[in-house]
Design a protein around this motif. Structure first.
Motif, PDB file in Angstrom:
ATOM      1  N   LEU A  23       1.640 -11.715 -14.034  1.00  0.00           N
ATOM      2  CA  LEU A  23       1.141 -12.950 -14.641  1.00  0.00           C
ATOM      3  C   LEU A  23       0.784 -14.015 -13.617  1.00  0.00           C
ATOM      4  CD1 LEU A  23       3.806 -13.202 -17.487  1.00  0.00           C
ATOM      5  CD2 LEU A  23       1.431 -12.464 -17.749  1.00  0.00           C
ATOM      6  N   ASN A  24       1.394 -13.962 -12.449  1.00  0.00           N
ATOM      7  CA  ASN A  24       1.309 -15.084 -11.519  1.00  0.00           C
ATOM      8  C   ASN A  24       0.730 -14.773 -10.147  1.00  0.00           C
ATOM      9  OD1 ASN A  24       2.865 -17.352 -13.045  1.00  0.00           O
ATOM     10  ND2 ASN A  24       4.173 -15.538 -13.256  1.00  0.00           N
ATOM     11  N   ASP A  25       0.383 -13.533  -9.887  1.00  0.00           N
ATOM     12  CA  ASP A  25      -0.164 -13.176  -8.579  1.00  0.00           C
ATOM     13  C   ASP A  25      -1.479 -12.438  -8.787  1.00  0.00           C
ATOM     14  OD1 ASP A  25      -0.209 -13.095  -5.840  1.00  0.00           O
ATOM     15  OD2 ASP A  25       1.024 -11.309  -5.668  1.00  0.00           O
ATOM     16  N   ARG A  26      -2.571 -13.190  -8.872  1.00  0.00           N
ATOM     17  CA  ARG A  26      -3.870 -12.634  -9.220  1.00  0.00           C
ATOM     18  C   ARG A  26      -4.942 -13.175  -8.274  1.00  0.00           C
ATOM     19  NH1 ARG A  26      -3.874 -13.172 -15.884  1.00  0.00           N
ATOM     20  NH2 ARG A  26      -2.124 -11.724 -16.260  1.00  0.00           N
ATOM     21  N   THR A  27      -5.489 -12.306  -7.447  1.00  0.00           N
ATOM     22  CA  THR A  27      -6.528 -12.708  -6.508  1.00  0.00           C
ATOM     23  C   THR A  27      -7.639 -11.657  -6.511  1.00  0.00           C
ATOM     24  OG1 THR A  27      -5.684 -11.507  -4.581  1.00  0.00           O
ATOM     25  CG2 THR A  27      -4.706 -13.681  -5.033  1.00  0.00           C
ATOM     26  N   PRO A  28      -8.823 -12.011  -6.026  1.00  0.00           N
ATOM     27  CA  PRO A  28      -9.898 -11.012  -5.924  1.00  0.00           C
ATOM     28  C   PRO A  28      -9.503  -9.804  -5.067  1.00  0.00           C
ATOM     29  CG  PRO A  28     -10.795 -13.221  -5.686  1.00  0.00           C
ATOM     30  CD  PRO A  28      -9.299 -13.364  -5.684  1.00  0.00           C
ATOM     31  N   LEU A  29      -8.647 -10.013  -4.063  1.00  0.00           N
ATOM     32  CA  LEU A  29      -8.228  -8.905  -3.215  1.00  0.00           C
ATOM     33  C   LEU A  29      -7.420  -7.879  -4.002  1.00  0.00           C
ATOM     34  CD1 LEU A  29      -8.274  -7.677  -0.412  1.00  0.00           C
ATOM     35  CD2 LEU A  29      -6.224  -9.015   0.154  1.00  0.00           C
ATOM     36  N   HIS A  30      -6.651  -8.334  -4.996  1.00  0.00           N
ATOM     37  CA  HIS A  30      -5.920  -7.396  -5.848  1.00  0.00           C
ATOM     38  C   HIS A  30      -6.893  -6.460  -6.569  1.00  0.00           C
ATOM     39  CE1 HIS A  30      -2.556 -10.199  -5.265  1.00  0.00           C
ATOM     40  NE2 HIS A  30      -1.764  -9.244  -5.733  1.00  0.00           N
ATOM     41  N   THR A  31      -7.985  -7.028  -7.088  1.00  0.00           N
ATOM     42  CA  THR A  31      -8.976  -6.208  -7.794  1.00  0.00           C
ATOM     43  C   THR A  31      -9.639  -5.217  -6.851  1.00  0.00           C
ATOM     44  OG1 THR A  31      -9.414  -7.939  -9.438  1.00  0.00           O
ATOM     45  CG2 THR A  31     -11.129  -6.279  -9.116  1.00  0.00           C
ATOM     46  N   ILE A  32     -10.011  -5.675  -5.664  1.00  0.00           N
ATOM     47  CA  ILE A  32     -10.630  -4.783  -4.678  1.00  0.00           C
ATOM     48  C   ILE A  32      -9.704  -3.626  -4.332  1.00  0.00           C
ATOM     49  CG2 ILE A  32     -11.370  -4.622  -2.258  1.00  0.00           C
ATOM     50  CD1 ILE A  32     -12.408  -7.523  -2.564  1.00  0.00           C
ATOM     51  N   CYS A  33      -8.438  -3.938  -4.121  1.00  0.00           N
ATOM     52  CA  CYS A  33      -7.498  -2.912  -3.660  1.00  0.00           C
ATOM     53  C   CYS A  33      -7.019  -1.985  -4.769  1.00  0.00           C
ATOM     54  CB  CYS A  33      -6.310  -3.579  -2.966  1.00  0.00           C
ATOM     55  SG  CYS A  33      -6.751  -4.299  -1.372  1.00  0.00           S
ATOM     56  N   ALA A  34      -7.173  -2.396  -6.029  1.00  0.00           N
ATOM     57  CA  ALA A  34      -6.837  -1.516  -7.146  1.00  0.00           C
ATOM     58  C   ALA A  34      -7.992  -0.583  -7.488  1.00  0.00           C
ATOM     59  CB  ALA A  34      -6.458  -2.345  -8.372  1.00  0.00           C
ATOM     60  N   ASP A  35      -9.167  -0.893  -6.981  1.00  0.00           N
ATOM     61  CA  ASP A  35     -10.368  -0.092  -7.188  1.00  0.00           C
ATOM     62  C   ASP A  35     -10.362   1.038  -6.161  1.00  0.00           C
ATOM     63  OD1 ASP A  35     -13.014   0.924  -6.964  1.00  0.00           O
ATOM     64  OD2 ASP A  35     -13.867  -0.973  -7.665  1.00  0.00           O
ATOM     65  N   LYS A  36     -10.279   2.273  -6.633  1.00  0.00           N
ATOM     66  CA  LYS A  36     -10.129   3.413  -5.721  1.00  0.00           C
ATOM     67  C   LYS A  36     -11.349   3.635  -4.828  1.00  0.00           C
ATOM     68  CE  LYS A  36      -6.831   5.947  -8.619  1.00  0.00           C
ATOM     69  NZ  LYS A  36      -6.684   4.915  -9.667  1.00  0.00           N
ATOM     70  N   TYR A  37     -12.485   3.034  -5.198  1.00  0.00           N
ATOM     71  CA  TYR A  37     -13.661   3.107  -4.327  1.00  0.00           C
ATOM     72  C   TYR A  37     -13.729   1.891  -3.413  1.00  0.00           C
ATOM     73  CZ  TYR A  37     -18.495   3.229  -2.745  1.00  0.00           C
ATOM     74  OH  TYR A  37     -19.627   3.233  -1.966  1.00  0.00           O
ATOM     75  N   ALA A  38     -13.606   0.697  -3.979  1.00  0.00           N
ATOM     76  CA  ALA A  38     -13.728  -0.535  -3.185  1.00  0.00           C
ATOM     77  C   ALA A  38     -12.627  -0.656  -2.138  1.00  0.00           C
ATOM     78  CB  ALA A  38     -13.712  -1.751  -4.113  1.00  0.00           C
ATOM     79  N   VAL A  39     -11.449  -0.095  -2.414  1.00  0.00           N
ATOM     80  CA  VAL A  39     -10.340  -0.208  -1.460  1.00  0.00           C
ATOM     81  C   VAL A  39     -10.662   0.474  -0.138  1.00  0.00           C
ATOM     82  CG1 VAL A  39      -9.103   1.903  -2.156  1.00  0.00           C
ATOM     83  CG2 VAL A  39      -7.813  -0.050  -1.253  1.00  0.00           C
ATOM     84  N   ARG A  40     -11.605   1.376  -0.149  1.00  0.00           N
ATOM     85  CA  ARG A  40     -11.969   2.078   1.082  1.00  0.00           C
ATOM     86  C   ARG A  40     -12.457   1.104   2.152  1.00  0.00           C
ATOM     87  NH1 ARG A  40     -12.681   7.704   0.455  1.00  0.00           N
ATOM     88  NH2 ARG A  40     -14.175   7.704   2.181  1.00  0.00           N
ATOM     89  N   SER A  41     -13.174   0.056   1.723  1.00  0.00           N
ATOM     90  CA  SER A  41     -13.656  -0.932   2.698  1.00  0.00           C
ATOM     91  C   SER A  41     -12.496  -1.731   3.275  1.00  0.00           C
ATOM     92  CB  SER A  41     -14.673  -1.866   2.040  1.00  0.00           C
ATOM     93  OG  SER A  41     -14.086  -2.594   0.971  1.00  0.00           O
ATOM     94  N   TYR A  42     -11.474  -1.996   2.446  1.00  0.00           N
ATOM     95  CA  TYR A  42     -10.279  -2.707   2.925  1.00  0.00           C
ATOM     96  C   TYR A  42      -9.535  -1.862   3.959  1.00  0.00           C
ATOM     97  CZ  TYR A  42      -5.688  -4.995   2.804  1.00  0.00           C
ATOM     98  OH  TYR A  42      -4.507  -5.629   3.152  1.00  0.00           O
ATOM     99  N   ILE A  43      -9.398  -0.573   3.667  1.00  0.00           N
ATOM    100  CA  ILE A  43      -8.707   0.336   4.591  1.00  0.00           C
ATOM    101  C   ILE A  43      -9.469   0.446   5.909  1.00  0.00           C
ATOM    102  CG2 ILE A  43      -7.926   2.707   4.945  1.00  0.00           C
ATOM    103  CD1 ILE A  43      -6.354   1.014   2.850  1.00  0.00           C
ATOM    104  N   GLU A  44     -10.783   0.595   5.813  1.00  0.00           N
ATOM    105  CA  GLU A  44     -11.603   0.724   7.026  1.00  0.00           C
ATOM    106  C   GLU A  44     -11.484  -0.526   7.891  1.00  0.00           C
ATOM    107  OE1 GLU A  44     -16.149   2.006   8.305  1.00  0.00           O
ATOM    108  OE2 GLU A  44     -15.644   1.676   6.192  1.00  0.00           O
TER     109      GLU A  44
END
Length: 319
Positions: free
Chosen positions: A69-90
């Motif tokens: 309920l209290n910890d919500r950021t765009p980075l959370h969405t990126i990292c929960a996305d199994k495709y988009a998270v690849r850019s974070y890992i790279e």
């Protein structure tokens, strides 16, 4: 009353229609109308038999639900996305830890014999939770069935349907086909899940025999000493993934897993970083922000409180 409703549902067309409409309306109410907080309170009480304390959370499971309920950021969405998270890992640790990607598409029809690779692979969606299709021989696949299932999954918003975990809400659904990781003897590699508190690994979850009746879950600290609790999930046969009586040797890549998990978890209050060790080569699995959605009891219960006391909630942001 239940017997009467069951009789109406099974014996009469009108009864079946009216009862099904009632069920559909109830599902719509709980998935689309009711607030996240109310849903969380209801499911938590069903899971633990006690009301959740969201005003002053103490246990680890309470804090995990508070974070929903209290910890919500765009980075959370990126990292929960199994495709988009690849850019974070790279960006953070390098592309060498990524599982090889063969395909990314939003069209289930593109998942066909012609487009699939000629090597073992896995087909899955990027926006939900759960397994995919293991492909060892693409010629043996029921492609129409797979396409139909993928189409249905792409139309499902995981946030609304299941979890009320906000990070899934705004993911744009798609399909990915990745290499199927296998060890030299052809088996699926062990996966290691490192639970991180405030940017540091606190404990390590090891699942043995996933997808089988002999699915166990051991817990270790960073020195690979067994932890004195169980945090188990329910299996299809109704039993739980309790710890095994036998030990699992520490992977040779343990120190590297811990080091990289510290890097990946730094922006987050709590996150689980998943890894695969394939004959000594390390691959990133996924990032999970709410283990078992915060609804799986930790036993003995004192450990839910003990672990909760170690997780600090100060570093949170809400959109």
């Amino acid at each position: 009353m239940k017997k009467i409703l069951k009789k109406l549902y099974t014996k009469t067309t009108l009864g079946r229609f009216l009862i099904q409409k009632g069920i559909d309306l109830n599902v719509f109410y709980w998935t689309r109308i009711v607030s996240d907080q109310k849903v969380i309170k209801r499911i938590y009480k069903e899971s633990f038999g006690l009301p959740i304390n969201l005003e002053n959370p103490k246990t680890l499971n309470e804090k995990i639900n508070w974070l929903k309920l209290n910890d919500r950021t765009p980075l959370h969405t990126i990292c929960a996305d199994k495709y988009a998270v690849r850019s974070y890992i790279e960006e953070k640790i390098g592309s060498k830890y990524l599982v090889p990607l063969f395909m990314h598409t939003k069209d289930p029809k593109e998942v066909n014999i012609k487009n699939l690779p000629n090597v073992p692979s896995i087909i899955k969606t990027n926006h939900d939770s759960g397994g995919g299709y293991f492909v060892n021989n693409k010629e043996e696949l029921d492609i129409q069935s797979i396409q139909s299932n993928l189409k249905q999954r792409l139309q499902t918003n995981y946030y609304h349907k299941i979890s009320r975990e906000w990070q899934y809400k705004n993911i744009k659904p798609s399909i990915i086909v990745e290499s199927l990781l296998q060890t030299m003897d052809g088996s699926i590699p062990m996966d290691y899940k490192l639970h991180c508190f405030n940017g540091k690994v606190r404990m390590i979850q090891v699942d043995i025999g996933r997808g089988t009746k002999e699915h166990y879950r051991n817990w270790y600290n960073t020195n690979w000493v067994r932890e004195p609790y169980r945090w188990s999930s329910k299996k299809e046969n109704g039993k739980y993934t309790d710890p095994a009586s036998f030990e699992i040797p520490a992977p040779k890549t343990l120190n590297k897993m811990i080091e990289l998990s510290h890097v990946l978890s730094k922006p987050f209050c709590y996150v689980r970083v998943d890894w695969y060790d394939v004959d000594g080569k390390l691959y990133f699995g996924e990032l999970t922000f709410h283990h078992d959605s915060g609804y799986a009891p930790i036993l003995p219960a004192v450990w839910d409180l003990t672990l909760g006391s170690e997780l600090q909630l100060e570093k949170t942001k809400t959109l």
